[in-house]
Design a protein around this motif. Structure first.
Motif: not given
Lengths: 229, 299
Positions: A22-45
């Motif tokens: 996984v490669s993700v870049d989030v800038g300062k002040g951004e609003f980002v949704f992380v979505i996906g079904p259960s077990g997709s890795g959101k919590s680990t993220f």
């Protein structure tokens, strides 16, 4: 603000990786949704950002911290720059609203006069002025989540991680909470929200990172929930 | 670090698990009392030994024949026995005690027991050579060889009596130490248990503390202090228990015991044993607390 570089996470007890390259870049002040079904890795993220977990491979950066390499004694410093909100609020039931929010400052050693000053301010920001002396059980679900947000925000973190913050709330209340998160985002705080709530994602039109089986399958600057399914 | 916060957490923690806390305090107190008694016995061994050794004499009792005939040890074999003893480098003084003198000593020793006095007569008590040693521990070596000599009926070595007394005191000491060790182990397990329960009931707080970036000291110090406070209360109970035991012990019993065994006084208990007990309790509870936190409470 947040950068994940080719991050993989494999739990010892699992056969497939919770996150894969996984490669993700989030800038300062951004609003980002992380979505996906259960077990997709959101919590680990989210857990990787908090250094609740360390990646099996790859690098994680949060503001100036190289999270995976951070020595244990500096982990509290990292966490002081991050506010957290959860689906189940996690309030202390034996403390008042004021005490719940103050707790976050007390345990990082903030002086009493600072606490007396900033707690009422943040309670006003989240729309709970006048309810400082209530116990959590006397509040509605939406109000309890506001207390949790106040607690997460009272130390003015650089970013706010919200794990399904509307998961236990009705649609109207959810909408109010989203307005509050938006308001916090406008103060320059980066907001990263993991959610299942389709209508919220669709209505907000913010950046969407979608995970499936631990991989990023979509990263849209102004996404909706359904796209890609 | 905000002390008021930490202390309020500690007192909440102690009150929340009050049954567990009380159990731990009592076990600690009892184990420390036993440990304290053990320490007192150690001191008593020294005191008793010193006391007896100061007055320790070896009595070389002479045969009836000499006792009756030679009333001032000028004839043989008494004179040569006396001289040989005096020539021994380990011997300090040798005093001849004839039957009349021996009877006087006897009368003094048993002045409160008229029946004993009635039974005894000057003729029943043999004359003796009272040997005082330069170094009392060597009594055995000095008298060796004299028991076979002509004119000697019996040698009473005071050192043997002291050794027997000291041996039985040592048994008492070992028993109390083993007992206190077993109880101390129970106290350790209770401390570990107390901290685990405390950590479990406070898991939400600890979780939040970790998330908002509280340092390890902040999250763990309340648990550690809780164990230490409970340990200290246990020690204070043990100390007051020991002191009141010493003070309240019926004085007649104490006096009777005092004739045989010299126990240390309350001063010794208060200023030597008490600090040891307090330190032991604090050290052990904080150590167990620390290890438990490392093993069971994630940071």
């Amino acid at each position: 603000m947040i950068r994940l570089e080719n991050v993989s996470k494999v739990y010892k007890t699992s056969t497939r990786p919770a996150l894969e390259n996984v490669s993700v870049d989030v800038g300062k002040g951004e609003f980002v949704f992380v979505i996906g079904p259960s077990g997709s890795g959101k919590s680990t993220f989210l857990r990787l950002l908090l250094r609740e977990e360390v990646p099996s491979r790859g690098k994680v950066f949060v503001s100036n911290f190289d999270v995976a390499k951070l020595p244990r004694r500096r982990v509290p410093r990292l966490r002081q720059t991050i506010g957290c909100v959860f689906q189940d609020f996690r309030l202390l039931t034996n403390k008042t609203v004021f005490e719940n929010v103050a707790f976050a400052l007390e345990v990082i050693g903030k002086p009493a006069h600072t606490i007396r000053k900033v707690v009422p301010e943040v309670l006003e920001l989240v729309g709970l002025d006048g309810k400082a002396d209530r116990m959590p059980r006397e509040l509605s679900g939406g109000e309890q989540q506001r207390v949790a947000i106040a607690r997460a925000f009272v130390n003015r973190p650089l970013m706010l991680l919200a794990d399904e913050p509307t998961g236990n709330l009705d649609p109207d209340t959810s909408q109010d909470i989203m307005l509050l998160l938006e308001r916090i985002n406008r103060t320059g705080t980066t907001v990263l929200m993991a959610t299942h709530d389709q209508s919220i994602v669709d209505s907000m039109r913010r950046r969407v990172v979608e995970l499936d089986f631990g991989r990023v399958i979509r990263d849209d600057a102004r996404g909706v929930y359904g796209y890609g399914h | 670090m905000r002390a008021s916060f930490v202390f309020s957490e500690v007192s909440t923690g102690l009150r929340r698990n009050v049954t567990m806390t009380v159990a731990m305090i009592l076990t600690t107190a009892i184990s420390l009392i036993m440990f304290g008694v053990g320490l007192m016995v150690v001191k008593a061994v020294d005191l008793t030994k010193d006391n007896y050794l100061d007055e320790l004499e070896v009595a070389v009792f002479l045969t009836d024949e000499i006792s009756k005939k030679d009333t001032n040890c000028t004839a043989q074999p008494c004179a040569s026995l006396k001289q040989d003893l005096e020539l021994n480098p380990a011997v300090d003084t040798v005093v001849f005690r004839n039957q009349t003198e021996a009877y006087e000593v006897f009368k003094k020793a048993f002045k409160n027991e008229p029946t004993m006095l009635e039974l005894a007569s000057p003729q029943a008590i043999p004359a003796s050579l009272q040997v005082r040693l330069k170094s009392p521990e060597q009594s055995g070596a000095v008298v060796k060889g004299f028991s076979e000599r002509q004119g000697v009926s019996l040698i009473h070595d005071g050192g043997e009596t002291v050794d027997r007394l000291v041996d039985s005191l040592r048994v008492l000491r070992n028993v109390t130490f083993v007992g206190s060790l077993v109880l101390l182990l129970a106290a350790l397990l209770l401390i570990a248990n107390m901290i685990q329960i405390s950590a479990y009931t406070r898991r939400t707080e600890v979780g939040i503390m970790r998330l908002v970036g509280a340092t390890r000291w902040y999250t763990q110090l309340p648990f550690l202090l809780e164990a230490m406070v409970a340990g200290a209360i246990g020690a204070v109970l043990a100390i007051s228990g020991l002191l009141s035991m010493q003070v309240l012990l019926p004085s007649g019993f104490a006096n009777q015991l005092e004739n045989v065994v010299r126990f240390p006084g309350t001063f010794y208990t208060a200023f030597v044993i008490s600090p040891i007990l307090l330190l032991t309790a604090m050290l052990i509870s904080s150590l167990v607390g620390y290890v438990t936190l490392r093993l069971y409470v994630r940071h």
